[in-house]
Design an enzyme around this catalytic site. Structure first.
Site: not given
Ligand code: 5MM
Length: 336
Positions: A30, A174, A216, A258-260, A289
């Site tokens: 990021r 999740e 989640k 949010s997943g992208g 994100r």
């Molecule tokens: C914030 O990103 C979280 C941790 O990701 P890594 O283990 O890959 O470093 C991730 O688990 C996040 O909590 C979820 O995917 C939701 O984040 P988004 O960006 O999809 O809302």
């Protein structure tokens, strides 16, 4: 506090969760994307900027932290959990140890982290955590997810949840069905239904208290490579139908990932879901994100100008807070 009460606090009306639990590898990606060096100081600098934004406690009920962050001190000397508590925000912690190729199906992923989990949970509780997160990842293709992936990830999610409740914290469960792929929304519905069914079966087998978890999940969307547009009304209807069918009524609420999706899509889709919600389930956000992207870009322009990044973050959090009650409108998007 009892876990049922913590879960309800996480799901307070008009508030949601900030997922700031990027592992160092993900956080480095990021920061690389905005050309900021991924030092411990910069990772803390950006996160502290978010956590001290104007009115953050009015929009955010909890923050999911990463191991590094929960042990750091803010610039005023408070630990990060103390800094959050002072704003009535619950500290949470990611406790999975990331993904690895799944035995017997190496194209798929299995989430690790059960070894030594009980001890780590005690440590995190003592550091101030009151909820936790474990993410399982499922990819969609013609042959995926396999039953092996669905079963094994459900089993570990359920074992994790049982251990977390024993440690007096609320597990965020999740199961993320990824957006990647050329599948359509109906295939996403079918796969997410199968994944959720198995997860709740295993959670029951492990005697997890449904009133003391927060789910989640992903929203039900067309695959990102399908070339198909997502109509928010259809996304909302399919997402609601999928969750109504597969989530036991004792579960207090849902905090979507949010997943992208873009920041705006994630807000609009959550808003549409809440506009048609005819259940007792609470629907809010647990975005990473979709809450951070704009603020990160702004912060990268001048990492010493916290205020500019904070106003972008506060605005996004406010928009999602409105969406969490179905009261977001396009004209509120204008950043004042
Ligand atoms: C914030 O990103 C979280 C941790 O990701 P890594 O283990 O890959 O470093 C991730 O688990 C996040 O909590 C979820 O995917 C939701 O984040 P988004 O960006 O999809 O809302």
């Amino acid at each position: 506090m009892e876990i049922e009460k913590i879960a309800l606090q996480m799901l307070t009306s008009g508030k949601g969760i900030l997922a700031a639990d990027e592992s160092t590898g993900t956080m480095t990606k990021r920061l690389d994307s905005v050309k900021v060096s991924s030092t411990e100081e910069n990772r803390l600098g950006f996160r502290e900027t978010l956590f001290t934004s104007n009115k953050v406690g009015s929009y955010v009920s909890g923050v999911i932290l990463y191991d590094e962050t929960i042990k750091q001190k803010s610039s005023n000397g408070d630990t990060i959990p103390e800094l959050l508590n002072k704003q009535n925000i619950l500290p949470g912690i990611k406790v999975d140890a990331g993904t690895k190729p799944l035995d017997g199906s190496p194209d798929e992923l299995y989430t690790d982290g059960l070894t030594g989990l009980t001890e780590r949970l005690k440590e995190y509780y003592n550091l101030g955590a009151r909820f936790t997160k474990w993410r399982a990842v499922y990819k969609i293709s013609k042959d995926h997810p396999s039953q092996n992936a669905i079963t094994n990830n459900a089993k570990s999610l359920a074992k994790y949840a049982a251990l977390v409740q024993e440690a007096n914290m609320v597990p965020i469960v999740e199961p993320e069905v990824l957006m990647d792929g050329d599948h359509d929304i109906n295939r996403c519905f079918e796969v997410t239904s199968a994944v959720l069914k198995e997860c709740f079966q295993e959670l029951k087998n492990e005697k997890v208290k449904m009133e003391g978890i927060v789910l989640k999940p992903n929203m039900i969307l067309n695959g990102a490579d399908s070339g198909l547009k997502n109509d928010p009304a259809i996304v909302a209807a399919k997402t609601l139908e999928c969750l109504k069918t597969n989530v036991p009524k004792e579960v207090p609420g849902i905090a979507f990932l949010s997943g992208g999706q873009s920041e705006l899509e994630a807000t609009i889709n959550l808003n549409e879901i809440n506009k048609i919600n005819d259940t007792k389930l609470i629907f809010t956000f647990s975005y990473g994100r979709a809450l951070q992207q704009g603020a990160l870009k702004q912060w990268a322009k001048n990492i010493h100008d916290k205020k500019a990044a904070q106003s972008v973050f506060s605005h996004r959090a406010y928009m999602n807070s409105l969406a969490a009650t179905g009261s977001w409108k396009q004209d509120k998007e204008v950043l004042s």
